[in-house]
Design an enzyme around this catalytic site. Structure first.
Site, mmCIF file in Angstrom:
data_model
loop_
_atom_site.group_PDB
_atom_site.id
_atom_site.type_symbol
_atom_site.label_atom_id
_atom_site.label_comp_id
_atom_site.label_asym_id
_atom_site.label_seq_id
_atom_site.Cartn_x
_atom_site.Cartn_y
_atom_site.Cartn_z
ATOM 1 N N ARG A 88 0.873 -1.044 0.080
ATOM 2 C CA ARG A 88 0.067 0.225 0.101
ATOM 3 C C ARG A 88 0.922 1.194 -0.052
ATOM 4 O O ARG A 88 1.851 1.359 0.846
ATOM 5 C CB ARG A 88 -0.966 0.024 1.159
ATOM 6 C CG ARG A 88 -1.868 1.120 1.325
ATOM 7 C CD ARG A 88 -2.681 1.054 2.594
ATOM 8 N NE ARG A 88 -3.100 2.745 2.549
ATOM 9 C CZ ARG A 88 -3.707 3.348 3.485
ATOM 10 N NH1 ARG A 88 -3.499 2.893 4.821
ATOM 11 N NH2 ARG A 88 -4.023 4.521 3.560
ATOM 12 N N HIS A 132 -3.305 10.793 0.847
ATOM 13 C CA HIS A 132 -2.883 10.677 2.259
ATOM 14 C C HIS A 132 -2.235 11.961 2.894
ATOM 15 O O HIS A 132 -1.080 12.017 3.108
ATOM 16 C CB HIS A 132 -1.997 9.412 2.274
ATOM 17 C CG HIS A 132 -1.650 8.923 3.746
ATOM 18 N ND1 HIS A 132 -1.916 7.468 3.850
ATOM 19 C CD2 HIS A 132 -1.298 9.158 4.955
ATOM 20 C CE1 HIS A 132 -1.656 6.911 5.181
ATOM 21 N NE2 HIS A 132 -1.256 8.090 5.663
ATOM 22 N N GLU A 177 -8.218 8.103 6.471
ATOM 23 C CA GLU A 177 -8.244 8.707 7.826
ATOM 24 C C GLU A 177 -8.753 10.270 7.699
ATOM 25 O O GLU A 177 -8.130 10.872 8.178
ATOM 26 C CB GLU A 177 -7.060 8.541 8.635
ATOM 27 C CG GLU A 177 -6.578 7.223 8.835
ATOM 28 C CD GLU A 177 -5.458 7.076 10.131
ATOM 29 O OE1 GLU A 177 -5.018 8.194 10.381
ATOM 30 O OE2 GLU A 177 -5.284 5.994 10.569
ATOM 31 N N ASN A 301 -8.139 1.440 9.694
ATOM 32 C CA ASN A 301 -7.026 1.428 10.302
ATOM 33 C C ASN A 301 -7.204 1.141 12.090
ATOM 34 O O ASN A 301 -7.965 2.169 12.336
ATOM 35 C CB ASN A 301 -6.141 2.723 10.309
ATOM 36 C CG ASN A 301 -5.997 2.696 8.621
ATOM 37 O OD1 ASN A 301 -5.929 2.194 7.828
ATOM 38 N ND2 ASN A 301 -5.682 3.991 8.282
ATOM 39 N N TYR A 303 -5.550 1.267 15.809
ATOM 40 C CA TYR A 303 -4.475 1.310 16.698
ATOM 41 C C TYR A 303 -4.682 1.162 17.988
ATOM 42 O O TYR A 303 -4.057 0.263 18.638
ATOM 43 C CB TYR A 303 -3.485 2.691 16.566
ATOM 44 C CG TYR A 303 -2.856 2.867 15.105
ATOM 45 C CD1 TYR A 303 -1.609 2.479 14.799
ATOM 46 C CD2 TYR A 303 -3.560 3.198 14.001
ATOM 47 C CE1 TYR A 303 -0.907 2.299 13.639
ATOM 48 C CE2 TYR A 303 -2.834 3.514 12.555
ATOM 49 C CZ TYR A 303 -1.489 2.891 12.793
ATOM 50 O OH TYR A 303 -0.925 3.014 11.399
ATOM 51 N N GLU A 372 -4.256 -0.479 8.128
ATOM 52 C CA GLU A 372 -3.095 0.084 8.931
ATOM 53 C C GLU A 372 -3.243 -0.807 10.311
ATOM 54 O O GLU A 372 -4.340 -0.738 10.827
ATOM 55 C CB GLU A 372 -2.854 1.426 9.203
ATOM 56 C CG GLU A 372 -2.427 2.145 8.020
ATOM 57 C CD GLU A 372 -2.223 3.605 8.174
ATOM 58 O OE1 GLU A 372 -2.018 3.911 9.224
ATOM 59 O OE2 GLU A 372 -2.328 4.343 7.305
#
Ligand code: BG6
Length: 487
Positions: A88, A132, A177, A301, A303, A372
């Protein structure tokens, strides 16, 4: 699922992923490319922001970063050696249109053409992010994402990229995002372009979504074989203690649903507070139909989770962070969860919960990809020249285990991309946080695959997660090795 009997008499299991599960790593243009002024690239908001004193730790910039722009051939060989099926990366808008509109910079296009050709020659599937975060500065000077025109310009740029390299097919992510762009970039000013203004952030929210919606039909028309989706950063939001449920519901709406709901359900979430939602004057008839048009996959994504609680009788305590506009409510990091070196909570269970929730809401047949997931660690090179990042192996093991469980429970998870291939320019953290599978010594640009790269590569090649003895993860990284017990 394969099982064997362990030497200590207990059953051991390698957890197999479905056939065709896509294993990859992720990067983004400004974070790795460097070549900030090479071949006609124009400045982006991140060039301006990082060159403004006090905005990025250590005064770091992405001027050189991993110098991927000049070293991509060697780096693709490294990628190939890892045995991963997908890569990616993002296309830098100001490299293709220095001012965000008008004539296309052929030299910029040539770079991405050779990148995708290099990937295909190595049998690696390109996964292409169109935005991005590196907005051309010229568009920011005209109002950036707070202006509707930026969404129109994005759709034109997206079409240019699709026409130039769309023949490679693969997965295309319109925007990465958008919540982080609107919140960090326009509401709290921690990211470029550094605004601190609720109204600008609310406008940016709508125009980032609109950019996705306007680009979708153009991308589909230009490359019928490609699959098009969008990537959200998502955090499970948990209420700690009684009375915090309502605050959790609002926080969840504002962190996740403000972008997820328009794309998946075609409407903004009622639970989000009015000052965060785009005013109706900005939302034109037909906008939400465009934004909510079907996607071919959803990128998630993940985290860490968010925990909220009500302020206790003794008032706000150390380690509790107030939430703007929510008096009496604080965000906390519970002591029982480990943290990364960046202070982010490590909670694989959060990934499981998120995937199950998302799967329950997306239309049938729409696959999910973890686009991610990863952690920063205090990596260093030993005198023997190795990087023994056992924390990262433990992190990967825990999160891949959660992903595997979600699949067993029916979640249509079709792939996983580790963030990131390299240590890179980590936005406001500069080069101080290392997320990579490959260590980068920035002064020399020397690359050293970390121990986690061997581990992850082993998982991808076997399409299975190795058995780890009970209690090995999380918290006992020394017991997790790169070896598969059975495969
Ligand atoms: C995600 C981004 O938010 O997290 C990446 O899509 C980023 O670009 C990653 O690098 C890690 O976050 P941070 O804020 O530590 O750089």
């Amino acid at each position: 699922m394969m099982t064997t009997s362990g030497t200590d008499g207990r059953e051991s299991r390698a957890r197999a992923f479905p056939e065709g599960f896509l294993w990859g790593t992720a990067t983004s243009a400004y974070q790795v490319e460097g070549g900030a002024q090479s071949d006609g690239r124009g400045p982006s908001v991140w060039d301006t922001f990082s060159h403004t004193p006090g905005k990025v730790r250590g005064g770091d910039t992405g001027d050189i970063a991993c110098d991927f722009y000049h070293r991509s051939e060697d780096d693709l060989d490294r990628l190939k050696a890892l045995g991963l099926a997908a890569f990616r990366f993002s296309v830098s808008w100001p490299r293709l249109q220095a001012e965000g509109r008008g004539a296309v910079n052929q030299r910029g296009l040539d770079f991405y053409r050779s990148l995708v050709d290099g990937l295909l020659a190595r049998a690696i599937e390109p996964t292409i992010t169109l935005y991005h975060w590196d907005l051309p500065q010229a568009l920011e000077d005209e109002g950036g994402w707070a202006k509707r025109d930026t969404a129109e310009r994005f759709a034109e740029y997206a079409e240019i990229v699709a026409e130039a390299i769309g023949d490679v097919g693969g997965m295309w992510i319109t925007v990465n995002e958008p919540q982080v762009v609107a919140h960090e970039g326009y509401r709290i000013g921690m990211h470029a372009p550094g605004h601190r203004d609720d109204a600008l952030a609310a406008a940016a929210t709508h125009h980032l979504l609109l950019a996705h919606g306007l680009a979708l039909p153009r991308l589909r028309a230009a490359m019928p074989a490609a699959r098009v989706g969008i990537t959200f950063d998502m955090h499970p939001v948990r209420a700690l203690g009684s009375g915090a449920e309502e605050a959790a519901r609002i926080t969840e709406a504002e962190q996740n649903r403000i972008f997820f709901d328009p794309v998946v359900h075609g409407r903004y979430p009622a639970a989000a507070r009015g000052n965060l939602l785009p005013p109706s004057s900005l939302v034109r008839d037909g906008d939400l139909e465009l934004v909510g048009a079907p996607i071919d996959f959803l990128g998630v994504n993940y985290y860490s989770p968010t925990f909220v609680k009500l302020v206790g009788a003794c008032g706000q305590e150390a380690g509790e962070t107030s939430i703007a506009g929510m008096p009496g409510v604080v965000a906390v990091k519970p002591e029982h969860l480990p943290r990364t070196s960046q202070g982010w909570l490590v909670d694989p269970e959060g990934l499981y919960d998120l995937l199950v929730t998302v799967a329950g809401e997306i239309p049938p047949g729409c696959p999910i990809y973890v686009t991610e997931n990863g952690c920063a660690a205090e990596d260093y090179v030993t005198p023997e020249g190795e990087v023994n990042d056992v924390e990262r192996i433990d992190y990967l093991h825990g999160h891949l285990g959660a992903a595997w469980r979600a699949i067993q429970d029916g979640v249509p998870l079709a792939g996983y991309f580790y963030w990131s291939l390299f240590d890179n320019f980590e936005w406001a953290w500069g080069y101080q946080k290392r997320f990579g599978l490959v260590f980068v010594d920035f002064p020399t640009q020397r690359r050293i695959p970390k121990r986690s790269a061997t581990f992850y590569s082993g998982v991808a090649r076997a399409n299975a997660l190795p058995y780890a003895p009970n209690g090995a993860t999380p918290g006992r990284p020394e017991r997790v090795t790169g070896e598969l017990v059975d495969a």
